[in-house]
Design a protein around this motif. Structure first.
Motif, PDB file in Angstrom:
ATOM      1  N   ILE A  89       0.831  -1.206   0.000  1.00  0.00           N
ATOM      2  CA  ILE A  89       0.000   0.000   0.000  1.00  0.00           C
ATOM      3  C   ILE A  89       0.865   1.255   0.000  1.00  0.00           C
ATOM      4  O   ILE A  89       0.608   2.201  -0.754  1.00  0.00           O
ATOM      5  CB  ILE A  89      -0.978  -0.013   1.192  1.00  0.00           C
ATOM      6  N   ILE A  90       1.894   1.268   0.821  1.00  0.00           N
ATOM      7  CA  ILE A  90       2.815   2.414   0.826  1.00  0.00           C
ATOM      8  C   ILE A  90       3.495   2.549  -0.530  1.00  0.00           C
ATOM      9  O   ILE A  90       3.609   3.639  -1.083  1.00  0.00           O
ATOM     10  CB  ILE A  90       3.854   2.284   1.958  1.00  0.00           C
ATOM     11  N   GLY A  91       3.949   1.432  -1.069  1.00  0.00           N
ATOM     12  CA  GLY A  91       4.635   1.447  -2.361  1.00  0.00           C
ATOM     13  C   GLY A  91       3.757   1.923  -3.495  1.00  0.00           C
ATOM     14  O   GLY A  91       4.180   2.730  -4.330  1.00  0.00           O
ATOM     15  N   THR A  92       2.495   1.452  -3.549  1.00  0.00           N
ATOM     16  CA  THR A  92       1.615   1.898  -4.629  1.00  0.00           C
ATOM     17  C   THR A  92       1.250   3.372  -4.470  1.00  0.00           C
ATOM     18  O   THR A  92       1.110   4.084  -5.469  1.00  0.00           O
ATOM     19  CB  THR A  92       0.316   1.069  -4.707  1.00  0.00           C
ATOM     20  N   SER A  93       1.126   3.826  -3.232  1.00  0.00           N
ATOM     21  CA  SER A  93       0.823   5.246  -3.018  1.00  0.00           C
ATOM     22  C   SER A  93       1.968   6.124  -3.520  1.00  0.00           C
ATOM     23  O   SER A  93       1.744   7.100  -4.242  1.00  0.00           O
ATOM     24  CB  SER A  93       0.573   5.522  -1.538  1.00  0.00           C
ATOM     25  N   LEU A  94       3.180   5.767  -3.143  1.00  0.00           N
ATOM     26  CA  LEU A  94       4.341   6.552  -3.577  1.00  0.00           C
ATOM     27  C   LEU A  94       4.591   6.416  -5.079  1.00  0.00           C
ATOM     28  O   LEU A  94       4.944   7.388  -5.751  1.00  0.00           O
ATOM     29  CB  LEU A  94       5.583   6.145  -2.783  1.00  0.00           C
ATOM     30  N   LEU A  95       4.391   5.224  -5.602  1.00  0.00           N
ATOM     31  CA  LEU A  95       4.534   5.010  -7.043  1.00  0.00           C
ATOM     32  C   LEU A  95       3.500   5.834  -7.813  1.00  0.00           C
ATOM     33  O   LEU A  95       3.826   6.468  -8.824  1.00  0.00           O
ATOM     34  CB  LEU A  95       4.386   3.525  -7.389  1.00  0.00           C
ATOM     35  N   GLY A  96       2.273   5.853  -7.327  1.00  0.00           N
ATOM     36  CA  GLY A  96       1.223   6.632  -7.974  1.00  0.00           C
ATOM     37  C   GLY A  96       1.518   8.117  -7.962  1.00  0.00           C
ATOM     38  O   GLY A  96       1.331   8.805  -8.968  1.00  0.00           O
ATOM     39  N   ILE A  97       2.004   8.616  -6.823  1.00  0.00           N
ATOM     40  CA  ILE A  97       2.359  10.034  -6.740  1.00  0.00           C
ATOM     41  C   ILE A  97       3.499  10.355  -7.702  1.00  0.00           C
ATOM     42  O   ILE A  97       3.456  11.354  -8.423  1.00  0.00           O
ATOM     43  CB  ILE A  97       2.713  10.417  -5.288  1.00  0.00           C
ATOM     44  N   GLY A  98       4.501   9.498  -7.724  1.00  0.00           N
ATOM     45  CA  GLY A  98       5.633   9.714  -8.630  1.00  0.00           C
ATOM     46  C   GLY A  98       5.220   9.684 -10.091  1.00  0.00           C
ATOM     47  O   GLY A  98       5.616  10.551 -10.883  1.00  0.00           O
ATOM     48  N   LEU A  99       4.405   8.692 -10.457  1.00  0.00           N
ATOM     49  CA  LEU A  99       3.933   8.616 -11.843  1.00  0.00           C
ATOM     50  C   LEU A  99       3.066   9.815 -12.202  1.00  0.00           C
ATOM     51  O   LEU A  99       3.151  10.333 -13.317  1.00  0.00           O
ATOM     52  CB  LEU A  99       3.137   7.331 -12.060  1.00  0.00           C
ATOM     53  N   ALA A 100       2.230  10.250 -11.261  1.00  0.00           N
ATOM     54  CA  ALA A 100       1.363  11.396 -11.520  1.00  0.00           C
ATOM     55  C   ALA A 100       2.184  12.661 -11.757  1.00  0.00           C
ATOM     56  O   ALA A 100       1.895  13.436 -12.670  1.00  0.00           O
ATOM     57  CB  ALA A 100       0.387  11.589 -10.362  1.00  0.00           C
ATOM     58  N   VAL A 101       3.207  12.868 -10.946  1.00  0.00           N
ATOM     59  CA  VAL A 101       4.042  14.068 -11.096  1.00  0.00           C
ATOM     60  C   VAL A 101       4.814  14.019 -12.412  1.00  0.00           C
ATOM     61  O   VAL A 101       4.785  14.964 -13.205  1.00  0.00           O
ATOM     62  CB  VAL A 101       4.998  14.223  -9.889  1.00  0.00           C
ATOM     63  N   VAL A 102       5.496  12.914 -12.654  1.00  0.00           N
ATOM     64  CA  VAL A 102       6.292  12.798 -13.882  1.00  0.00           C
ATOM     65  C   VAL A 102       5.391  12.811 -15.119  1.00  0.00           C
ATOM     66  O   VAL A 102       5.667  13.525 -16.091  1.00  0.00           O
ATOM     67  CB  VAL A 102       7.162  11.518 -13.843  1.00  0.00           C
ATOM     68  N   GLY A 103       4.320  12.038 -15.083  1.00  0.00           N
ATOM     69  CA  GLY A 103       3.409  11.992 -16.226  1.00  0.00           C
ATOM     70  C   GLY A 103       2.706  13.314 -16.466  1.00  0.00           C
ATOM     71  O   GLY A 103       2.507  13.720 -17.613  1.00  0.00           O
ATOM     72  N   GLY A 104       2.330  13.988 -15.401  1.00  0.00           N
ATOM     73  CA  GLY A 104       1.657  15.278 -15.537  1.00  0.00           C
ATOM     74  C   GLY A 104       2.556  16.343 -16.122  1.00  0.00           C
ATOM     75  O   GLY A 104       2.176  17.049 -17.065  1.00  0.00           O
ATOM     76  N   PHE A 105       3.763  16.472 -15.561  1.00  0.00           N
ATOM     77  CA  PHE A 105       4.684  17.487 -16.075  1.00  0.00           C
ATOM     78  C   PHE A 105       5.116  17.187 -17.505  1.00  0.00           C
ATOM     79  O   PHE A 105       5.132  18.076 -18.351  1.00  0.00           O
ATOM     80  CB  PHE A 105       5.921  17.621 -15.181  1.00  0.00           C
ATOM     81  N   SER A 106       5.455  15.927 -17.772  1.00  0.00           N
ATOM     82  CA  SER A 106       5.916  15.606 -19.128  1.00  0.00           C
ATOM     83  C   SER A 106       4.794  15.781 -20.144  1.00  0.00           C
ATOM     84  O   SER A 106       5.018  16.301 -21.240  1.00  0.00           O
ATOM     85  CB  SER A 106       6.511  14.202 -19.184  1.00  0.00           C
ATOM     86  N   SER A 107       3.583  15.376 -19.808  1.00  0.00           N
ATOM     87  CA  SER A 107       2.478  15.561 -20.758  1.00  0.00           C
ATOM     88  C   SER A 107       2.166  17.038 -20.951  1.00  0.00           C
ATOM     89  O   SER A 107       1.854  17.461 -22.069  1.00  0.00           O
ATOM     90  CB  SER A 107       1.235  14.808 -20.297  1.00  0.00           C
ATOM     91  N   TYR A 108       2.266  17.833 -19.894  1.00  0.00           N
ATOM     92  CA  TYR A 108       2.025  19.273 -20.030  1.00  0.00           C
ATOM     93  C   TYR A 108       3.035  19.894 -20.992  1.00  0.00           C
ATOM     94  O   TYR A 108       2.654  20.654 -21.889  1.00  0.00           O
ATOM     95  CB  TYR A 108       2.097  19.967 -18.674  1.00  0.00           C
ATOM     96  N   PHE A 109       4.312  19.569 -20.828  1.00  0.00           N
ATOM     97  CA  PHE A 109       5.330  20.153 -21.702  1.00  0.00           C
ATOM     98  C   PHE A 109       5.209  19.647 -23.138  1.00  0.00           C
ATOM     99  O   PHE A 109       5.421  20.403 -24.086  1.00  0.00           O
ATOM    100  CB  PHE A 109       6.729  19.916 -21.133  1.00  0.00           C
ATOM    101  N   ILE A 110       4.839  18.390 -23.300  1.00  0.00           N
ATOM    102  CA  ILE A 110       4.631  17.856 -24.652  1.00  0.00           C
ATOM    103  C   ILE A 110       3.434  18.545 -25.314  1.00  0.00           C
ATOM    104  O   ILE A 110       3.500  18.939 -26.484  1.00  0.00           O
ATOM    105  CB  ILE A 110       4.441  16.326 -24.617  1.00  0.00           C
ATOM    106  N   LEU A 111       2.344  18.704 -24.563  1.00  0.00           N
ATOM    107  CA  LEU A 111       1.163  19.371 -25.119  1.00  0.00           C
ATOM    108  C   LEU A 111       1.440  20.836 -25.439  1.00  0.00           C
ATOM    109  O   LEU A 111       0.978  21.352 -26.464  1.00  0.00           O
ATOM    110  CB  LEU A 111      -0.013  19.255 -24.146  1.00  0.00           C
TER     111      LEU A 111
END
Length: 134
Positions: A103-125
């Motif tokens: 549960i801790i791992g998926t929470s941290l993984l989700g936050i990390g993916l959200a930050v990286v995916g959000g920023f990278s998709s924003y800059f690509i868009l």
């Protein structure tokens, strides 16, 4: 999917936040409820529901073992008895013993993916929209 992301209404910020929301919910351990959770969150925060839904599909069966392994690895520093030896068999008793770590791992993984995916998709868009305005 590309048409939906690039051509849908809304700002690039909204699209990137929608992608982040989908990625965050997609790796949570609430399997079977991802759709309900992401549609609710997208409605509350006025995000693009379709984009958010599409990005919850990160937890498809071929990627699931990698998500579990990454979650156990990321969650291991936060528990007393981490499992990283690789000799364990994945069974129901294994998951019961390491549920907190997962549960801790998926929470941290989700936050990390959200930050990286959000920023990278924003800059690509942003790059794509500037390029198309030329």
């Amino acid at each position: 999917m590309t048409e939906n992301i690039l051509e849908s209404g809304g700002s690039n910020k909204t699209k990137a936040l929608s992608i982040s929301c989908g990625l965050l919910v997609g790796v949570t351990p609430f399997y079977g409820f991802h759709t309900f959770i992401v549609i609710f969150l997208a409605s509350v925060f006025r995000l693009n529901k379709v984009i958010s839904f599409l990005f919850t599909r990160i937890s498809i069966p071929p990627l699931f073992p990698f998500i579990v392994a990454a979650a156990l690895l990321i969650g291991s520093p936060f528990v007393d008895r981490p499992t990283l030896d690789g000799g364990n068999e994945f069974s129901l008793s294994f998951f019961k013993e390491h549920l907190y770590q997962y549960i801790i791992g998926t929470s941290l993984l989700g936050i990390g993916l959200a930050v990286v995916g959000g920023f990278s998709s924003y800059f690509i868009l942003e790059y794509k929209s500037k390029r198309s305005n030329r």
